[in-house]
Design an enzyme around this catalytic site. Sequence first.
Site, PDB file in Angstrom:
ATOM      1  N   ASP A 105     -15.604 -10.889  81.485  1.00  0.00           N
ATOM      2  CA  ASP A 105     -16.470 -12.024  81.142  1.00  0.00           C
ATOM      3  C   ASP A 105     -16.475 -12.210  79.625  1.00  0.00           C
ATOM      4  O   ASP A 105     -17.466 -12.645  79.032  1.00  0.00           O
ATOM      5  CB  ASP A 105     -17.888 -11.809  81.675  1.00  0.00           C
ATOM      6  CG  ASP A 105     -18.731 -13.091  81.675  1.00  0.00           C
ATOM      7  OD1 ASP A 105     -18.143 -14.186  81.558  1.00  0.00           O
ATOM      8  OD2 ASP A 105     -19.970 -12.986  81.775  1.00  0.00           O
ATOM      9  N   HIS A 114     -23.994 -17.612  89.756  1.00  0.00           N
ATOM     10  CA  HIS A 114     -25.037 -18.414  89.107  1.00  0.00           C
ATOM     11  C   HIS A 114     -25.840 -19.158  90.178  1.00  0.00           C
ATOM     12  O   HIS A 114     -25.931 -20.374  90.181  1.00  0.00           O
ATOM     13  CB  HIS A 114     -24.418 -19.382  88.107  1.00  0.00           C
ATOM     14  CG  HIS A 114     -23.957 -18.710  86.859  1.00  0.00           C
ATOM     15  ND1 HIS A 114     -24.813 -18.362  85.836  1.00  0.00           N
ATOM     16  CD2 HIS A 114     -22.724 -18.285  86.480  1.00  0.00           C
ATOM     17  CE1 HIS A 114     -24.123 -17.767  84.865  1.00  0.00           C
ATOM     18  NE2 HIS A 114     -22.857 -17.704  85.230  1.00  0.00           N
ATOM     19  N   ASP A 153     -19.969  -3.341  80.734  1.00  0.00           N
ATOM     20  CA  ASP A 153     -20.078  -3.286  79.277  1.00  0.00           C
ATOM     21  C   ASP A 153     -21.330  -2.562  78.802  1.00  0.00           C
ATOM     22  O   ASP A 153     -21.581  -2.476  77.595  1.00  0.00           O
ATOM     23  CB  ASP A 153     -20.033  -4.699  78.679  1.00  0.00           C
ATOM     24  CG  ASP A 153     -21.212  -5.564  79.103  1.00  0.00           C
ATOM     25  OD1 ASP A 153     -21.942  -5.167  80.033  1.00  0.00           O
ATOM     26  OD2 ASP A 153     -21.382  -6.653  78.517  1.00  0.00           O
ATOM     27  N   GLN A 195     -24.685 -20.826  80.765  1.00  0.00           N
ATOM     28  CA  GLN A 195     -24.030 -22.089  81.092  1.00  0.00           C
ATOM     29  C   GLN A 195     -24.847 -23.245  80.523  1.00  0.00           C
ATOM     30  O   GLN A 195     -26.081 -23.214  80.555  1.00  0.00           O
ATOM     31  CB  GLN A 195     -23.899 -22.240  82.612  1.00  0.00           C
ATOM     32  CG  GLN A 195     -23.055 -21.159  83.280  1.00  0.00           C
ATOM     33  CD  GLN A 195     -21.575 -21.374  83.110  1.00  0.00           C
ATOM     34  OE1 GLN A 195     -21.113 -22.504  82.917  1.00  0.00           O
ATOM     35  NE2 GLN A 195     -20.809 -20.303  83.192  1.00  0.00           N
ATOM     36  N   ALA A 239     -24.534 -14.101  76.809  1.00  0.00           N
ATOM     37  CA  ALA A 239     -23.520 -15.168  76.756  1.00  0.00           C
ATOM     38  C   ALA A 239     -22.133 -14.555  76.862  1.00  0.00           C
ATOM     39  O   ALA A 239     -21.403 -14.456  75.878  1.00  0.00           O
ATOM     40  CB  ALA A 239     -23.660 -15.973  75.470  1.00  0.00           C
ATOM     41  N   GLY A 240     -21.778 -14.117  78.063  1.00  0.00           N
ATOM     42  CA  GLY A 240     -20.506 -13.432  78.214  1.00  0.00           C
ATOM     43  C   GLY A 240     -20.569 -12.072  77.544  1.00  0.00           C
ATOM     44  O   GLY A 240     -21.641 -11.500  77.337  1.00  0.00           O
ATOM     45  N   HIS A 244     -19.612 -11.969  88.767  1.00  0.00           N
ATOM     46  CA  HIS A 244     -20.415 -10.966  88.032  1.00  0.00           C
ATOM     47  C   HIS A 244     -21.703 -10.635  88.801  1.00  0.00           C
ATOM     48  O   HIS A 244     -22.807 -11.046  88.440  1.00  0.00           O
ATOM     49  CB  HIS A 244     -20.679 -11.340  86.581  1.00  0.00           C
ATOM     50  CG  HIS A 244     -21.148 -12.716  86.265  1.00  0.00           C
ATOM     51  ND1 HIS A 244     -22.161 -13.357  86.937  1.00  0.00           N
ATOM     52  CD2 HIS A 244     -20.757 -13.578  85.301  1.00  0.00           C
ATOM     53  CE1 HIS A 244     -22.378 -14.541  86.421  1.00  0.00           C
ATOM     54  NE2 HIS A 244     -21.526 -14.707  85.419  1.00  0.00           N
TER      55      HIS A 244
END
Length: 369
Positions: free
Chosen positions: A262, A183, A236, A129, A297-298, A204
């Site tokens: 995500d 977060h 993932d 972020q 980052a995702g 997440h």
Amino acid sequence: MTVRVNGKVVTPGGVISQGCVEVRGDRISAVAEYPSVRDGHWIVPGFVDIHSHGGGGHTFTTGDAGQARAAAAFHLRHGTTSLLASLVSSPFELMRSATAAFAPLVRDGVLAGIHYEGPYLSAARCGAQNPEFLRDPSTDELTELIKIGDGAVRMVTLAPERPGALAAVELLTRHGVVAAVGHTDGTYEQTRAAVAAGATVGTHLFNGMRPVHHREPGPVVALLTAPNVICELVADGVHLHEGTLTFATSTAGPERCALVTDAMAAAGMPDGEYELGGQAVTVTDGVARLSRDKAIAGSTLTMDAALRRTVAAGVSVPDAVRMASTTPALAVGLGDQVGTLQVGLRADLVVLDDDLEIVRVMRAGTWVE
């Protein structure tokens, strides 16, 4: 016109090994045994992704309606028939314009809603972020966004330790918007306070959170053990070790674990340079990281791949399907419309082969080309 799809049907009550899903118009009209079936394909509910920032080279994070349509179309081809467009931490002006741009797409059924992942997040746990845009929760901002969205805003992720967070959770809950915890560097007690105020999703889980410690269990344990909280999991192979994935699933159960991608714009695309929330992202071997500090980052994940990884980790196919479809639909208030193969619900389904690869996708009674 009636369409019949035959195979191993995954239903809320279990698997019908020789089954049939009958579709009339855009609705499921029957789910039943069909003993003469010889087609071994899996028939599962359309996937519901409640956390995605884009895919196929297209992004939700700029608030561009054309980009959003293209990203949704990309994920639809991978079996995601219901999708929330997730923004990242942004200036309020962008949040307003994106909400206005996406609300018609929600009304048209292209998107299932809008998710603001930020900007009310912890600087210490901001991950990918943009720290420039982080700020305390504002009930004034949220009230205006909810009004602009006119039903399109589905979920907001915030850090419960920030001043004003509990008031924001209460406001969201009153307006039927899901409050999610993420977060966050908050404590176990601060997280429990947010849950008591109405938060029902953990964004997440494990990622972007204070880690578990035996004397300070933190947000992970608070969310995993809260019976009314659904925990997002990014399967993932990067965000979570498979042992962590199965630990969370066995602890909370598939009824409280939701697979999410995500995904960012690079999903389905070659390695290279991309952008997320105004920050440069480098994708190498399919892993997206901020160029400046290598923070994750995702992802480049799709929901069909998430399902396969979850099954490979040891979760049964019916449980993994529940995590990809039923549980996320319930998490954001869509369970009475999609997420299961039940009579009367929208005819969203995915046909998978024995390797759980996509064969065909149907949305609202129409096969996707």
